[in-house]
Design an enzyme around this catalytic site. Structure first.
Site, mmCIF file in Angstrom:
data_model
loop_
_atom_site.group_PDB
_atom_site.id
_atom_site.type_symbol
_atom_site.label_atom_id
_atom_site.label_comp_id
_atom_site.label_asym_id
_atom_site.label_seq_id
_atom_site.Cartn_x
_atom_site.Cartn_y
_atom_site.Cartn_z
ATOM 1 N N GLU A 1 0.861 -1.174 -0.337
ATOM 2 C CA GLU A 1 0.106 -0.050 -0.256
ATOM 3 C C GLU A 1 1.200 0.953 -0.147
ATOM 4 O O GLU A 1 0.540 2.517 0.753
ATOM 5 C CB GLU A 1 -0.882 0.180 1.197
ATOM 6 C CG GLU A 1 -0.353 0.011 2.787
ATOM 7 C CD GLU A 1 -0.404 -0.855 3.364
ATOM 8 O OE1 GLU A 1 0.010 -2.190 1.917
ATOM 9 O OE2 GLU A 1 0.319 -1.354 4.501
ATOM 10 N N HIS B 1 -7.912 -4.195 -1.659
ATOM 11 C CA HIS B 1 -6.962 -4.300 0.076
ATOM 12 C C HIS B 1 -6.409 -3.194 -0.355
ATOM 13 O O HIS B 1 -6.384 -1.965 1.151
ATOM 14 C CB HIS B 1 -6.807 -5.291 -0.387
ATOM 15 C CG HIS B 1 -5.747 -5.419 1.110
ATOM 16 N ND1 HIS B 1 -6.632 -6.447 1.892
ATOM 17 C CD2 HIS B 1 -4.512 -5.294 1.465
ATOM 18 C CE1 HIS B 1 -5.697 -6.520 3.449
ATOM 19 N NE2 HIS B 1 -4.281 -5.442 2.453
ATOM 20 N N GLU B 2 -5.428 -2.655 -0.685
ATOM 21 C CA GLU B 2 -4.502 -1.898 -0.905
ATOM 22 C C GLU B 2 -4.905 -0.234 -0.930
ATOM 23 O O GLU B 2 -4.265 0.841 -0.268
ATOM 24 C CB GLU B 2 -2.737 -1.493 -2.348
ATOM 25 C CG GLU B 2 -2.580 -3.585 -2.327
ATOM 26 C CD GLU B 2 -2.395 -3.994 -0.993
ATOM 27 O OE1 GLU B 2 -1.889 -3.619 0.110
ATOM 28 O OE2 GLU B 2 -2.191 -5.369 -0.910
ATOM 29 N N HIS C 1 -6.303 0.416 2.344
ATOM 30 C CA HIS C 1 -4.728 0.617 3.420
ATOM 31 C C HIS C 1 -4.818 2.674 3.145
ATOM 32 O O HIS C 1 -4.585 3.215 4.325
ATOM 33 C CB HIS C 1 -3.750 0.024 3.175
ATOM 34 C CG HIS C 1 -3.038 -1.046 3.936
ATOM 35 N ND1 HIS C 1 -3.381 -0.839 5.183
ATOM 36 C CD2 HIS C 1 -3.215 -2.213 2.891
ATOM 37 C CE1 HIS C 1 -3.529 -2.577 5.040
ATOM 38 N NE2 HIS C 1 -3.194 -2.583 4.202
ATOM 39 N N GLU D 1 -3.906 -4.193 9.518
ATOM 40 C CA GLU D 1 -4.759 -5.067 8.521
ATOM 41 C C GLU D 1 -5.804 -5.979 9.280
ATOM 42 O O GLU D 1 -6.987 -6.264 7.380
ATOM 43 C CB GLU D 1 -3.845 -6.537 8.076
ATOM 44 C CG GLU D 1 -2.717 -6.069 7.658
ATOM 45 C CD GLU D 1 -2.250 -6.216 6.526
ATOM 46 O OE1 GLU D 1 -3.406 -5.593 5.151
ATOM 47 O OE2 GLU D 1 -1.285 -5.020 5.873
ATOM 48 N N ASP E 1 9.256 -10.233 9.795
ATOM 49 C CA ASP E 1 8.832 -11.290 8.226
ATOM 50 C C ASP E 1 8.366 -12.935 8.628
ATOM 51 O O ASP E 1 7.842 -13.380 7.735
ATOM 52 C CB ASP E 1 10.225 -10.876 7.174
ATOM 53 C CG ASP E 1 10.320 -9.534 6.663
ATOM 54 O OD1 ASP E 1 9.686 -9.320 6.788
ATOM 55 O OD2 ASP E 1 11.772 -9.804 6.347
ATOM 56 N N TYR F 1 -4.911 -9.720 9.674
ATOM 57 C CA TYR F 1 -5.820 -10.198 8.983
ATOM 58 C C TYR F 1 -7.553 -10.499 8.803
ATOM 59 O O TYR F 1 -8.613 -10.250 9.217
ATOM 60 C CB TYR F 1 -5.178 -10.846 7.286
ATOM 61 C CG TYR F 1 -4.071 -10.316 6.568
ATOM 62 C CD1 TYR F 1 -3.306 -10.527 7.063
ATOM 63 C CD2 TYR F 1 -4.973 -9.596 6.096
ATOM 64 C CE1 TYR F 1 -1.654 -10.100 7.320
ATOM 65 C CE2 TYR F 1 -3.155 -8.762 4.990
ATOM 66 C CZ TYR F 1 -2.112 -9.142 5.309
ATOM 67 O OH TYR F 1 -0.987 -8.532 5.319
HETATM 68 N N1 BES Z 1 0.706 -4.660 3.853
HETATM 69 C C1 BES Z 1 0.327 -5.496 2.630
HETATM 70 C C2 BES Z 1 1.670 -6.519 3.018
HETATM 71 C C3 BES Z 1 2.402 -6.443 3.627
HETATM 72 C C4 BES Z 1 2.454 -7.404 5.394
HETATM 73 C C5 BES Z 1 4.113 -6.355 3.607
HETATM 74 C C6 BES Z 1 3.668 -7.263 5.867
HETATM 75 C C7 BES Z 1 4.957 -6.920 4.661
HETATM 76 C C8 BES Z 1 5.184 -6.720 6.090
HETATM 77 C C9 BES Z 1 -0.783 -5.644 2.445
HETATM 78 O O1 BES Z 1 -1.423 -4.387 2.269
HETATM 79 C C10 BES Z 1 -0.992 -6.871 1.634
HETATM 80 O O2 BES Z 1 -1.544 -7.346 3.096
HETATM 81 N N2 BES Z 1 -1.291 -7.497 0.177
HETATM 82 C C11 BES Z 1 -1.702 -8.841 0.605
HETATM 83 C C12 BES Z 1 -3.064 -8.325 -0.495
HETATM 84 C C13 BES Z 1 -4.280 -9.197 -0.286
HETATM 85 C C14 BES Z 1 -4.868 -9.238 1.401
HETATM 86 C C15 BES Z 1 -5.277 -8.792 -0.754
HETATM 87 C C16 BES Z 1 -1.406 -10.063 -0.324
HETATM 88 O O3 BES Z 1 0.340 -9.286 -0.862
HETATM 89 O O4 BES Z 1 -1.207 -10.895 0.208
HETATM 90 ZN ZN ZN Z 2 -2.452 -5.416 3.905
#
Ligand code: BES
Ligand code: ZN
Length: 613
Positions: free
Chosen positions: A280, A304-305, A308, A327, A384, A392
């Site tokens: 995002e 989703h993004e 955010h 999330e 990570d 979520y």
């Molecule tokens: N912010 C997250 C991605 C993220 C989380 C990067 C934690 C680094 C550390 C992003 O908004 C996300 O949740 N992406 C999901 C999208 C899905 C839930 C629609 C993904 O990458 O799968």
């Molecule tokens: Zn997210």
């Protein structure tokens, strides 16, 4: 002296940074950036100021007002999670200028050589800073508790262009002196170099810092949206088509959550090695190309993004212990947008896929229930590695539970008020709960807020979605165990998400002959939709169907999205009984694919393999 965040060396007694000026000289031949960062603090400070860094070489530190050197020390010990603290000794100082060079193994950056790109002509580099990788690009207080404005000058070869999650000021020739401490003036101003200048006027947490440099083109898809990607006609056209509905979603977001505060909502489609589905980054969301499926289903990730923009980028979790505030809220907001543009059935499917994901995470964390809480303690835990569906989906469930309690109209009003009250702030779980109790009097008597936020597992008042199509698919999945496959008529209207839900609800392991029979009939291993393909391949691995291992190998080598790497590598190596062949296979494929993955994905796969081998 007290840390304010388990993932940062930032100290509670130190002033925070309010502004950073960055000058970056990109050197594609060494995959490094010679840089300078000018940090401005909230107030003048005297004493030892500590900043986060990871694999940076610090060249010099100056007080820019007096041009005098400031004593500094970079800890020789690198904490495996937090990196190396940089301590600068200052006297009545509110600005610090640091000259440094990034490392070719900077954890935020993926450098692609020309052969690794689509056009194969030019190199490409891009960032992924969440959760704690900004510190591998510039020294900073790398905690979401801090919010900074910034300017950035990217000095790049003239054949390339640069984009950022910030406002583009201009593309122009280099100007003497603006390199600050980044490199020699002669190098900065060398022929053939250009500077792309950006400014970020809204304060952001460091994890939202982002850029990409390469042969990048764009198409306009809405009044405040362009889609950017490597300059390949077919990729840009496909992306423009897939994301044509973006403006409608922004309008829904504004109606539900309040004005869109970031001016532009551009999209950047990255190479297939991008480790997430979407990120995002403000003003310019980063996306995996796997969301472009030709059927507009990428809308869910964009929703989703986009969500955010309100939940996460306006209101940010103070530390990763409260990641669910980012999330969980965003997953709730995403589904409201999806419901408005695609209807209740699709929203229910998404909730159902999420529900299964949450149930599966309980099994994954059965020996470490800490990570099944919403409010976690991540001291000593790499974010990570901690990444899961819990923030979520349990976060979503908590908010959905509150919505059921007070009704949608009241909850919508509450959400708008919450966003307006805390925008551009970083908050924690107690702050949210206090606000909830103050604005919804008596809520604590109806919902066990402590169990929801501090308890482990799934609370008893969480809920599976109710919808005909959802229930039908789950019951068909249960029938598969008795040997019945859905017929053509039953699957006639199924798209990717229906298949995904079906496959995820099958047992982890079935008879190998059932797997091949299912694939012969519905060609799931050949699906263009990676969600479907990967869910099928997981079943194939779980059922020890080795005839699909070549498809597994191909998949692991063509995409770097961790949502696919994690389950496939895990399915190959987990469990002991007679899995030697799979383990050797996983190690070989990783050794061969490793260089094509983003450093974050390399680390995550390494930790999966080391846990099981
Ligand atoms: N912010 C997250 C991605 C993220 C989380 C990067 C934690 C680094 C550390 C992003 O908004 C996300 O949740 N992406 C999901 C999208 C899905 C839930 C629609 C993904 O990458 O799968
Ligand atoms: Zn997210």
């Amino acid at each position: 002296m007290a840390p304010i965040d388990p993932h940062s060396f930032t100290d509670s007694t130190h002033p925070l940074t309010t502004h950073i000026s960055l000058s970056f000289y990109f050197d594609f031949s060494t995959s490094t950036i010679s840089s300078s960062a000018l940090l401005t603090l909230t107030s003048p400070y005297t004493g030892d100021l500590v900043l986060d860094t990871r694999s940076l070489t610090i060249i010099s530190v100056l007080d820019p007002l007096t041009n005098t050197h400031l004593p500094f020390s970079l800890s020789p010990h690198a904490d495996p999670i937090k990196g190396q603290p940089l301590t600068v000794s200052v006297t009545n100082c509110s600005k610090i200028l640091i000259g440094y060079v990034t490392s070719c193994s900077s954890s935020a950056l993926q450098w692609l050589t020309p052969p690794q790109t689509f056009n194969k002509k030019f190199p490409f580099v891009y960032t992924q800073c969440q959760s704690i990788h900004a510190r591998s690009i510039f020294p900073c207080q790398d905690t979401p508790a801090s919010r900074v404005r910034y300017t950035a000058k990217l000095n790049i070869p003239g054949q390339l262009s640069g984009v950022m999650s910030a406002k583009h000021v201009e593309r122009r020739g280099p100007v003497k002196g603006e390199e600050m401490l980044a490199c020699d003036e002669a190098l900065w101003c060398a022929e053939g170099r250009v500077v792309e200048e950006f400014v970020m006027e809204q304060p952001i947490p460091p994890y939202l810092f982002a850029f990409a440099v390469g042969e990048i083109g764009c198409r306009e898809v809405g009044p405040r949206t362009k889609v950017y990607a490597e300059a390949v006609g077919s990729v840009l056209d496909g992306a423009a088509k897939e994301f044509a509905g973006t403006e409608d979603m922004i309008r829904v977001g504004e109606r539900l959550f309040g004005e869109y505060d970031w001016e532009r909502f551009d999209l950047l489609v990255l190479p297939p090695s991008f480790p997430y589905g979407g990120m995002e980054n403000p003003r310019m969301v980063f996306l995996t190309p796997t969301v472009i499926k030709g059927d507009a289903s990428g809308a869910q990730v964009v929703a989703h993004e986009l969500a955010h923009s309100w939940t996460g980028n306006l209101i940010t979790n103070k530390t990763n212990d409260h990641f669910w505030l980012n999330e969980g809220f965003t997953t709730y907001a995403e589904r409201r947008i999806v419901e408005a543009v695609q209807g209740e059935d699709i929203a229910a499917l998404n909730i159902g896929i999420g529900w299964k994901g949450l149930v599966d995470e309980m099994e994954r964390f059965k020996d470490n229930m800490e990570l099944t809480k919403l409010w976690t303690n991540q001291e000593g835990v790499d974010p990570d590695d901690a990444y899961s569906q819990v923030p979520y989906e349990k976060g979503f469930q908590f908010l959905w539970r509150i919505e059921r309690q007070i009704g949608r109209a009241a909850f919508d009003e509450f959400l708008k008020k919450y966003i307006a009250a805390f925008k551009f702030q970083s908050i924690d779980t107690p702050t949210f709960l206090d606000f909830l109790k103050a604005n919804v009097p008596g809520i604590e008597n109806d919902i066990d807020l402590k169990t929801w936020t501090e308890g482990t597992g799934i609370p008893p008042d969480a809920m599976e979605p109710v919808s005909n199509i959802y229930t039908k698919i789950v019951s068909l999945a249960h029938e598969f165990k008795q040997g019945r496959m859905p017929n053509e008529e039953e699957v006639a209207n199924w798209h990717g998400q229906e298949w995904e839900l079906y496959l995820e609800n099958l047992p982890k392991s079935v008879e190998a002959s059932q797997v091949t029979a299912l694939d012969c009939r519905y060609r799931l291993s050949e699906s263009k939709d990676y969600e479907v393909k990967v869910a099928f391949l997981q079943l194939a691995i779980g059922s020890r169907c080795s005839e699909y291992y070549n498809v597994v190998e191909k998949t692991l080598k063509e995409v770097g999205r961790m949502k696919y790497l994690r389950p496939l590598y895990t399915a190959l190596v987990q469990g002991n009984a007679g899995k030697e062949e799979e383990k050797i296979f996983a190690q070989r494929v990783f050794a061969e694919a490793r260089e094509t993955y983003h450093p974050i994905a390399q680390g995550v796969v390494e930790s999966i393999l080391s846990k099981h081998l």
